[in-house]
Design a protein around this motif. Sequence first.
Motif, PDB file in Angstrom:
ATOM      1  N   ILE A  12       0.839  -1.208   0.000  1.00 38.07           N
ATOM      2  CA  ILE A  12       0.000   0.000   0.000  1.00 38.07           C
ATOM      3  C   ILE A  12       0.869   1.251   0.000  1.00 38.07           C
ATOM      4  O   ILE A  12       0.631   2.185  -0.757  1.00 38.07           O
ATOM      5  CB  ILE A  12      -0.949  -0.006   1.222  1.00 38.07           C
ATOM      6  N   MET A  15       2.409   1.897  -3.495  1.00 37.43           N
ATOM      7  CA  MET A  15       1.480   2.370  -4.513  1.00 37.43           C
ATOM      8  C   MET A  15       0.863   3.713  -4.135  1.00 37.43           C
ATOM      9  O   MET A  15       0.386   4.449  -4.993  1.00 37.43           O
ATOM     10  CB  MET A  15       0.393   1.339  -4.739  1.00 37.43           C
ATOM     11  N   ALA A  16       0.889   4.004  -2.829  1.00 35.35           N
ATOM     12  CA  ALA A  16       0.266   5.238  -2.367  1.00 35.35           C
ATOM     13  C   ALA A  16       0.935   6.468  -2.960  1.00 35.35           C
ATOM     14  O   ALA A  16       0.320   7.516  -3.076  1.00 35.35           O
ATOM     15  CB  ALA A  16       0.325   5.311  -0.852  1.00 35.35           C
ATOM     16  N   CYS A  18       1.837   6.931  -5.942  1.00 37.85           N
ATOM     17  CA  CYS A  18       1.629   7.055  -7.390  1.00 37.85           C
ATOM     18  C   CYS A  18       1.418   8.501  -7.817  1.00 37.85           C
ATOM     19  O   CYS A  18       2.036   8.977  -8.763  1.00 37.85           O
ATOM     20  CB  CYS A  18       0.392   6.260  -7.816  1.00 37.85           C
ATOM     21  N   GLU A  19       0.540   9.202  -7.103  1.00 39.06           N
ATOM     22  CA  GLU A  19       0.220  10.579  -7.485  1.00 39.06           C
ATOM     23  C   GLU A  19       1.430  11.497  -7.345  1.00 39.06           C
ATOM     24  O   GLU A  19       1.473  12.549  -7.950  1.00 39.06           O
ATOM     25  CB  GLU A  19      -0.933  11.121  -6.622  1.00 39.06           C
ATOM     26  N   TYR A  22       4.458  10.008 -10.393  1.00 38.14           N
ATOM     27  CA  TYR A  22       4.100   9.943 -11.810  1.00 38.14           C
ATOM     28  C   TYR A  22       3.938  11.357 -12.350  1.00 38.14           C
ATOM     29  O   TYR A  22       3.380  12.233 -11.677  1.00 38.14           O
ATOM     30  CB  TYR A  22       2.793   9.171 -11.999  1.00 38.14           C
TER      31      TYR A  22
ATOM     32  N   LEU B  38      -6.791   2.757  -1.391  1.00 36.00           N
ATOM     33  CA  LEU B  38      -5.972   2.730  -2.602  1.00 36.00           C
ATOM     34  C   LEU B  38      -6.700   1.923  -3.676  1.00 36.00           C
ATOM     35  O   LEU B  38      -6.765   0.692  -3.604  1.00 36.00           O
ATOM     36  CB  LEU B  38      -4.616   2.096  -2.290  1.00 36.00           C
ATOM     37  N   ILE B  40      -7.025   0.230  -7.102  1.00 39.88           N
ATOM     38  CA  ILE B  40      -6.209  -0.284  -8.215  1.00 39.88           C
ATOM     39  C   ILE B  40      -7.158  -0.681  -9.344  1.00 39.88           C
ATOM     40  O   ILE B  40      -7.968  -1.594  -9.188  1.00 39.88           O
ATOM     41  CB  ILE B  40      -5.382  -1.504  -7.755  1.00 39.88           C
ATOM     42  N   ILE B  47      -2.571   6.303 -14.014  1.00 43.08           N
ATOM     43  CA  ILE B  47      -1.623   5.847 -12.987  1.00 43.08           C
ATOM     44  C   ILE B  47      -2.070   4.472 -12.482  1.00 43.08           C
ATOM     45  O   ILE B  47      -3.234   4.106 -12.618  1.00 43.08           O
ATOM     46  CB  ILE B  47      -1.515   6.829 -11.786  1.00 43.08           C
ATOM     47  N   PRO B  48      -1.153   3.715 -11.882  1.00 43.18           N
ATOM     48  CA  PRO B  48      -1.513   2.353 -11.452  1.00 43.18           C
ATOM     49  C   PRO B  48      -2.545   2.311 -10.332  1.00 43.18           C
ATOM     50  O   PRO B  48      -3.236   1.305 -10.171  1.00 43.18           O
ATOM     51  CB  PRO B  48      -0.182   1.775 -10.956  1.00 43.18           C
ATOM     52  N   ALA B  49      -2.646   3.388  -9.531  1.00 41.92           N
ATOM     53  CA  ALA B  49      -3.597   3.367  -8.422  1.00 41.92           C
ATOM     54  C   ALA B  49      -3.940   4.798  -8.026  1.00 41.92           C
ATOM     55  O   ALA B  49      -3.139   5.715  -8.234  1.00 41.92           O
ATOM     56  CB  ALA B  49      -2.997   2.637  -7.223  1.00 41.92           C
ATOM     57  N   ARG B  50      -5.127   4.977  -7.480  1.00 39.78           N
ATOM     58  CA  ARG B  50      -5.560   6.313  -7.054  1.00 39.78           C
ATOM     59  C   ARG B  50      -5.894   6.302  -5.563  1.00 39.78           C
ATOM     60  O   ARG B  50      -6.427   5.317  -5.050  1.00 39.78           O
ATOM     61  CB  ARG B  50      -6.777   6.766  -7.871  1.00 39.78           C
ATOM     62  N   SER B  51      -5.604   7.406  -4.911  1.00 43.12           N
ATOM     63  CA  SER B  51      -5.732   7.485  -3.448  1.00 43.12           C
ATOM     64  C   SER B  51      -7.007   8.205  -3.022  1.00 43.12           C
ATOM     65  O   SER B  51      -7.337   9.259  -3.558  1.00 43.12           O
ATOM     66  CB  SER B  51      -4.551   8.262  -2.869  1.00 43.12           C
ATOM     67  N   LEU B  84      -7.726  11.684  -5.154  1.00 44.03           N
ATOM     68  CA  LEU B  84      -6.952  12.909  -5.411  1.00 44.03           C
ATOM     69  C   LEU B  84      -6.985  13.190  -6.910  1.00 44.03           C
ATOM     70  O   LEU B  84      -6.873  12.264  -7.708  1.00 44.03           O
ATOM     71  CB  LEU B  84      -5.497  12.715  -4.975  1.00 44.03           C
TER      72      LEU B  84
END
Lengths: 323, 187
Positions: A12, A15-16, A18-19, A22, B38, B40, B47-51, B84
């Motif tokens: 987690i 991947m958290a 990512c924002e 990227y 998260l 997926i 993007i691979p995942a969003r929060s 986000l």
Amino acid sequence: MRRVFLLLPILILLMASCELYYEEPVQTGTVHIVSIGITYENEPDGHDYLGDLPGTVFDARELSDALSQQAMRAGWDSTDIEVTLLLQEGTDHTQKTFDDLGYASRNHLENTLATIAGVATADDLTIITYSGHGIEGTGELLMAHTQTSGPVDISEDSPIVVTPEWLHARISPIKGKKLLILDSCYSGVFVPESPSSSSWVYDNGIDDWYGKYFSDEEYQIPSFVVFTASADSDSYEIQFGDHNHGVFTSALLAALGWNHTTKKIANGAPPAAQNELLSIDSLYKYIKKHQAFPVRWSLFTIGENVQHPMITGGAMDMVLFSY
Amino acid sequence: MKGKRLYLIVLLILVTAGLPAASGEQYYAASSSLSYYLGIPHFEDEIPARSSLAVSTTVGFLGYQGSNWETVLQAHIYSVSDSLPFGNYRARGFNSLGLSILASWSLSDRFSLFIQGGSEVNFYKQIEEVFASFSFKLGPQFLIAEEPTYQMHLIVPLSVHLRKEITALQAGIGIRYLLFPFKRGDT
């Protein structure tokens, strides 16, 4: 068990971010705006089968202006914004009028969309607005007729009828993000059903919701979003100062910060924006809250016309402009 | 017909879960937790995942506690925020309402592990669309306060939310409260 507790938080955490790491895509292409407004005042030989809609041309002109001004506010250069108006106004029904490239016939719409499809790139944004009649039940759109005499043909095979399939087939090939805004009766039929969720504006039961979970249909991020004035009912016009607007369009113009007197948008982010971001959902939320007519029937709205806007469903909301 | 079958299954779960409660240490429970959500996607995204942020509340109405285990049938409510903003899209937020069963095993006087499974219907916040999903949760719970009529636990739930188009992992922290309407030990 300990490994699970260790691995899951690590996954987690990885991947958290990512924002954060990227690179955010920035839309830099052209904004294509096609606005259609049809008053239906030019039926030949004094016929009046199609009710007049005097507000539609105002809808088309002002919406295209408001959207292009918002695009500039969001950072686009005016040279990267292309506006095409397809209008029918007045009573003229001569061949010369029909041949004008700005006349709102189905042929001219088809040519306009084909031209955009030929030049649009993945970075482009295409917005198509339509203000006019929608046929009861089917929601099919009625473009301006091209008959110099006789009653206007509105049969299923008429050259002025635009079905959802016809329009989707011509918009889908356009690269980039696409937004179709329809202010017409029964326009909800143009909203494609989401493969992953069900609209509860229509009658769906819990078994349908679970049925969809186990269905084979796959969800894809929507590059083509449809935003309509009504679900499966009529839509209306209202008097707005010295001219008419569709009830939905007048709320949409307000959401974009449009001033009917100065013909300019207000300073700053538009009223519908949330955290400096104008998305389709934020427009939808604003319209539902501020529309002149109620969006659903209730004991408090008995006797009032009800008009419920609709929007493409599913997991993702499309960002239109960020400020 | 499918709907009737589903209602029958829910009724059976309710009756089955209620049986032990009539025979021993019945309890009611409530919990609340705050989690990082998260998402997926199963589809092609930027993007691979969003929060997002998730708040979860449960109300357990049929609970039974044995010597070193417990189980409870509960209703749960989730609220997940919009993701986000990133790029041209963002994930829509939603509220959920569902049923779940939780079981836990004590490994010591103060420490136990719990596991929870359930299903819910989820309502997007901005649009009138709904979808079904399944969710599973596990984690440690630490007994932080205890009286004959109640217990309070600190929980650290790790969850998986199984949606049709997104699988979401969650990690959070929360409080769980158990209320024993009959003094424990009484029959």
